[in-house]
Write an enzyme that holds these catalytic residues in place. Structure first.
Site, PDB file in Angstrom:
ATOM      1  N   GLU A 196     -88.574  -8.493 -36.178  1.00 54.41           N
ATOM      2  CA  GLU A 196     -87.270  -9.092 -35.890  1.00 54.41           C
ATOM      3  C   GLU A 196     -86.567  -9.483 -37.176  1.00 54.41           C
ATOM      4  O   GLU A 196     -85.366  -9.206 -37.364  1.00 54.41           O
ATOM      5  CB  GLU A 196     -87.437 -10.329 -35.004  1.00 54.41           C
ATOM      6  N   LEU A 219     -75.657  -9.507 -19.186  1.00 48.74           N
ATOM      7  CA  LEU A 219     -76.723 -10.140 -19.952  1.00 48.74           C
ATOM      8  C   LEU A 219     -77.691  -9.116 -20.543  1.00 48.74           C
ATOM      9  O   LEU A 219     -78.151  -8.213 -19.848  1.00 48.74           O
ATOM     10  CB  LEU A 219     -77.496 -11.113 -19.058  1.00 48.74           C
ATOM     11  N   ASP A 220     -77.987  -9.277 -21.850  1.00 50.29           N
ATOM     12  CA  ASP A 220     -78.925  -8.413 -22.555  1.00 50.29           C
ATOM     13  C   ASP A 220     -78.554  -6.945 -22.392  1.00 50.29           C
ATOM     14  O   ASP A 220     -79.387  -6.079 -22.091  1.00 50.29           O
ATOM     15  CB  ASP A 220     -80.360  -8.667 -22.096  1.00 50.29           C
ATOM     16  N   THR A 245     -72.127  -7.904 -24.574  1.00 50.32           N
ATOM     17  CA  THR A 245     -71.124  -7.650 -23.550  1.00 50.32           C
ATOM     18  C   THR A 245     -71.310  -8.689 -22.441  1.00 50.32           C
ATOM     19  O   THR A 245     -72.298  -9.432 -22.448  1.00 50.32           O
ATOM     20  CB  THR A 245     -71.265  -6.235 -22.956  1.00 50.32           C
ATOM     21  N   HIS A 301     -82.634  -9.398 -29.194  1.00 53.45           N
ATOM     22  CA  HIS A 301     -83.399  -9.638 -27.966  1.00 53.45           C
ATOM     23  C   HIS A 301     -84.819  -9.115 -28.170  1.00 53.45           C
ATOM     24  O   HIS A 301     -85.007  -8.016 -28.703  1.00 53.45           O
ATOM     25  CB  HIS A 301     -82.744  -8.915 -26.789  1.00 53.45           C
ATOM     26  N   GLY A 336     -84.956 -21.334 -35.685  1.00 46.80           N
ATOM     27  CA  GLY A 336     -84.037 -20.539 -36.497  1.00 46.80           C
ATOM     28  C   GLY A 336     -84.688 -19.618 -37.502  1.00 46.80           C
ATOM     29  O   GLY A 336     -84.133 -19.394 -38.582  1.00 46.80           O
TER      30      GLY A 336
END
Length: 223
Positions: free
Chosen positions: A181, A151-152, A148, A116, A19
């Site tokens: 990130e 995927l990715d 959506t 991602h 996390g």
């Protein structure tokens, strides 16, 4: 409207492991005193290290072991019910290692956000750092996007970029990218909290007051 002075924006964060992005989100909200809160952290794994940290911060946690459910649909239905109990404005995926069903994604349409570890649409799926090195790209990165059913995929909110260096291993690249990130996801959550993010008629993201939605690792002389 989420992010206004009269209404705090509520986030539920989904995790499966340590996390680190979840921690960055919580810390960004608190350090910047944004009109928002992480009201719960939900995990598919009782062993996720993120749960202990969240509890120490006074954040509610939920655990739904996916092995306890006979199908993805049953798990996702239980997950959605657990999330909705917290009345979130947005659901943030932060290292949640489950492929979500179309029904779940559509239930939270426009409110489900993921990070991602690649510059989408390049390198969807797993092992993105290995894919980047195998292709010989000179730049790698991460993408924060609306989720959506594909995927990715989905409207891109922001991206972060790092250089690929000679001799890099997948672990080297992952460690370098993690710094970006944290920054990118923190910035995006700030935009969401202030109600700056919208989707236009073409399903492209617009962020009011933000001209540049790309983030590059600062040079330290070695890049």
């Amino acid at each position: 409207m989420p992010g206004t002075n009269s209404c705090r924006c509520r986030f539920v964060v989904l995790v499966s492991g340590r996390g680190s992005n979840m921690r960055a989100i919580v810390q960004t909200l608190r350090e910047r005193e944004l009109p928002a809160e992480v009201c719960a952290v939900v995990s598919s794994s009782p062993r996720a290290a993120a749960l202990g940290w969240a509890r120490e911060q006074g954040i509610a946690t939920e655990v739904l072991p996916h092995q306890d459910y006979a199908s993805r649909e049953l798990f996702d239905a239980a997950l959605a019910q657990a999330i909705e109990a917290y009345r979130p404005d947005y659901v943030l995926l932060a290292g949640f290692m489950r492929v979500l069903t179309t029904g779940f994604v559509e239930r939270f349409n426009g409110r489900l956000v993921n990070i991602h570890p690649s510059l989408l649409p390049s390198f969807p799926g797993l092992h993105t750092h290995q894919q980047a090195l195998a292709m010989g790209v000179q730049w790698h990165g991460c993408t924060v996007h609306f989720v959506t059913p594909v995927l990715d995929h989905g409207p891109i909110i922001a991206q972060g970029v790092v250089p690929v260096l000679a001799g890099d291993t997948p672990a080297d690249l992952a460690d370098r990218l993690l710094q970006v990130e944290h920054r990118v996801y923190g910035e995006v959550v700030g935009w969401l909290a202030r109600g700056q993010v919208t989707l236009d008629a073409m399903q492209r993201v617009q962020v009011r007051g933000v001209a540049n939605r790309s983030f590059i690792l600062p040079s330290d002389g070695g890049y």
